[in-house]
Design an enzyme around this catalytic site. Structure first.
Site, mmCIF file in Angstrom:
data_model
loop_
_atom_site.group_PDB
_atom_site.id
_atom_site.type_symbol
_atom_site.label_atom_id
_atom_site.label_comp_id
_atom_site.label_asym_id
_atom_site.label_seq_id
_atom_site.Cartn_x
_atom_site.Cartn_y
_atom_site.Cartn_z
ATOM 1 N N LYS A 82 39.806 61.433 17.597
ATOM 2 C CA LYS A 82 40.259 62.346 16.210
ATOM 3 C C LYS A 82 40.359 61.247 15.557
ATOM 4 O O LYS A 82 41.093 59.930 15.501
ATOM 5 C CB LYS A 82 41.604 62.814 17.223
ATOM 6 C CG LYS A 82 42.198 63.838 16.067
ATOM 7 C CD LYS A 82 43.346 64.485 16.399
ATOM 8 C CE LYS A 82 43.996 65.538 15.761
ATOM 9 N NZ LYS A 82 45.147 66.272 16.179
ATOM 10 N N SER A 151 45.223 70.947 15.536
ATOM 11 C CA SER A 151 44.456 70.229 14.649
ATOM 12 C C SER A 151 43.356 69.352 15.173
ATOM 13 O O SER A 151 42.378 68.576 14.535
ATOM 14 C CB SER A 151 45.536 69.196 14.177
ATOM 15 O OG SER A 151 45.951 68.325 15.050
ATOM 16 N N SER A 175 48.080 71.280 19.475
ATOM 17 C CA SER A 175 46.404 70.571 18.896
ATOM 18 C C SER A 175 45.912 70.285 19.899
ATOM 19 O O SER A 175 44.522 69.841 19.550
ATOM 20 C CB SER A 175 46.941 69.665 17.802
ATOM 21 O OG SER A 175 47.706 70.152 16.745
#
Length: 441
Positions: A82, A151, A175
């Site tokens: 990420k 996210s 997330s």
């Protein structure tokens, strides 16, 4: 268009093929990049790709295999990271145009650990702005008219589409679990502080978690072991898990927020688990639980201002409306409210342990329902409570809707008995995975 990879290539599958000489690291990486080239124009799962560096590393790892060196189960495995976590030689942009675009000079601790274990990093996966609520460009592999969640949007989409075999995500609210659920893969938010956060963009000191997304429970454990540099948990799953866990079924707070399709899926899941031999009883939550979303929100908003407020003042024009609203609201909170949030966090983490008096795991819906449209990342109300308590939580897909979108449950464990969570989740997956693609009407 459904771009989910069926059947998925798992880490465990690739590991066996690599060790047997039936597959090379270069060939495995080529498969992933073929999926990237084919599907990325529709999915936008990646914030940054470095094909050249990835193949150089694959060739190095193939040479090691030829010399008889085997680093472990992540040797030659392509892993997405990420884009709020540092990977040496790549920028960390966090979905924000104003951030420094220069490559960073040092790996985050967890990435350094994965690199030592032989992981390959094709690139950085897309994220919502600074891991908050403004949707990223990423789309859901099952249907591009829907969100992949957030996210960790790109991490979930990349794994689901076969662009990498697993990925690293983060969770402050929902997330990891929410995007994993929307994209039909497994996700794990470990116990708070289990994974070192050095080298990642900090949102909230008391809420941020780092964890893996993959296709199976075993793959989650392989990646978690590599991230923590402990090799502690995988041995638990070497032998088949045959003992049914005692399950506490969370109703009121969770099921009352689930939509009708998710409620129908939960009925099916409960029936299948009971038929397989699991003793299940309804588990009431402590009365203090009703306030958990308010306290979580305020704690997150307050700490985000402390970590991002100065940059927001300088570069506010680059911030989206959702993260701007969070930061503006955080500035209205007092030190007294912050202290109250921390007191509540300690209280709720203690009283919720009572739910494990007669249960090894707790089960609840992973999301309100299937993935909504791309204008939102979905409601994190099912996941934020476990970010607030810090309890470990693992999600597995269990069915798909009539419209072809995945649904998942989340399995929560006692914070001091992580082994129980992994063993119970493996058992649940064995029971529920065969029916994953069955539709719920």
């Amino acid at each position: 268009m459904n771009l989910y990879q069926t059947p998925p290539r798992t880490i465990a599958d690739a590991q066996q093929a690599l060790k047997a000489g039936e597959l090379s690291c270069r060939e495995l990486l080529t498969e992933c990049f073929q999926n990237i080239e084919e599907k990325e124009p529709a999915l936008h799962a990646w914030a940054y790709l470095d094909r050249e560096a990835a193949f150089q590393r694959a060739d190095l790892l193939d040479q090691e295999l030829q010399r008889g060196r085997w680093r472990g189960p992540l040797h030659g495995i392509p892993i997405g990271v990420k884009d709020i976590i540092d990977v040496k030689g790549m920028p960390t942009r966090g979905g924000l145009e104003s951030r420094d675009q220069s490559p960073v000079s040092q790996d985050a601790t967890l990435v350094e650990n994965l690199r030592l274990e032989g992981a390959i990093f094709p690139g950085k996966t897309d994220t919502t702005q600074l891991a908050c609520f403004d949707p990223s460009p990423t789309r859901n592999p099952w249907n591009q008219d829907h969100t992949p969640g957030g996210s960790s949007s790109g991490s979930a989409a990349a794994v689901a589409a076969g662009m990498c075999l697993a990925a690293v995500g983060t969770q402050t609210g929902g997330s990891i679990i929410r995007p994993a659920s929307f994209c039909g893969v497994a996700g794990l938010k470990p116990t708070f502080a289990m994974v070192e956060r050095r080298g990642s963009i900090m949102l909230s000191e008391h809420l941020d978690h780092v964890g893996p997304l993959a296709h199976t429970v075993a793959d989650l454990v392989i990646l978690l072991d590599g991230m923590t540099d402990q090799a502690t948990y995988l041995p638990l799953l070497i032998e088949p898990v045959t003992a049914a866990p005692r399950i506490g079924w969370l109703t009121d707070f969770f099921e009352s927020r689930a939509d009708p399709v998710m409620q129908q899926a939960l009925k099916s899941v409960r029936s299948r688990l009971e038929t397989a031999g699991a003793p299940i009883r309804d588990c009431p939550l402590p009365k203090e639980f009703e306030s958990i979303l308010d306290y979580h929100r305020d704690l997150m908003q307050f700490e985000m201002v402390q970590n991002m407020g100065a940059d927001y003042d300088r570069n506010g024009k680059f911030y989206g409306p959702a993260i701007s609203q969070v930061l503006d609201a955080g500035r209205e909170l007092s030190q007294e409210r912050f202290a109250a949030c921390l007191d509540y966090q300690n209280l709720i983490s203690q009283v919720t342990r009572r739910c494990f008096a007669r249960a090894e795991i707790l089960i609840s819906p992973a999301t309100v329902g299937p993935a909504p449209g791309p204008e939102t990342t979905g409601n994190p109300c099912m996941n934020a409570p476990w970010s607030m308590t810090g309890f470990p939580t693992l999600s597995i897909p269990v069915s798909v809707t009539a419209d072809g979108l995945p649904l998942a449950i989340q399995i929560t464990g006692h914070p001091d008995k992580f082994d129980d969570l992994l063993l119970a989740s493996q058992w649940c997956e064995n029971v529920l995975r065969p029916g994953f693609l069955e539709q719920i009407s």
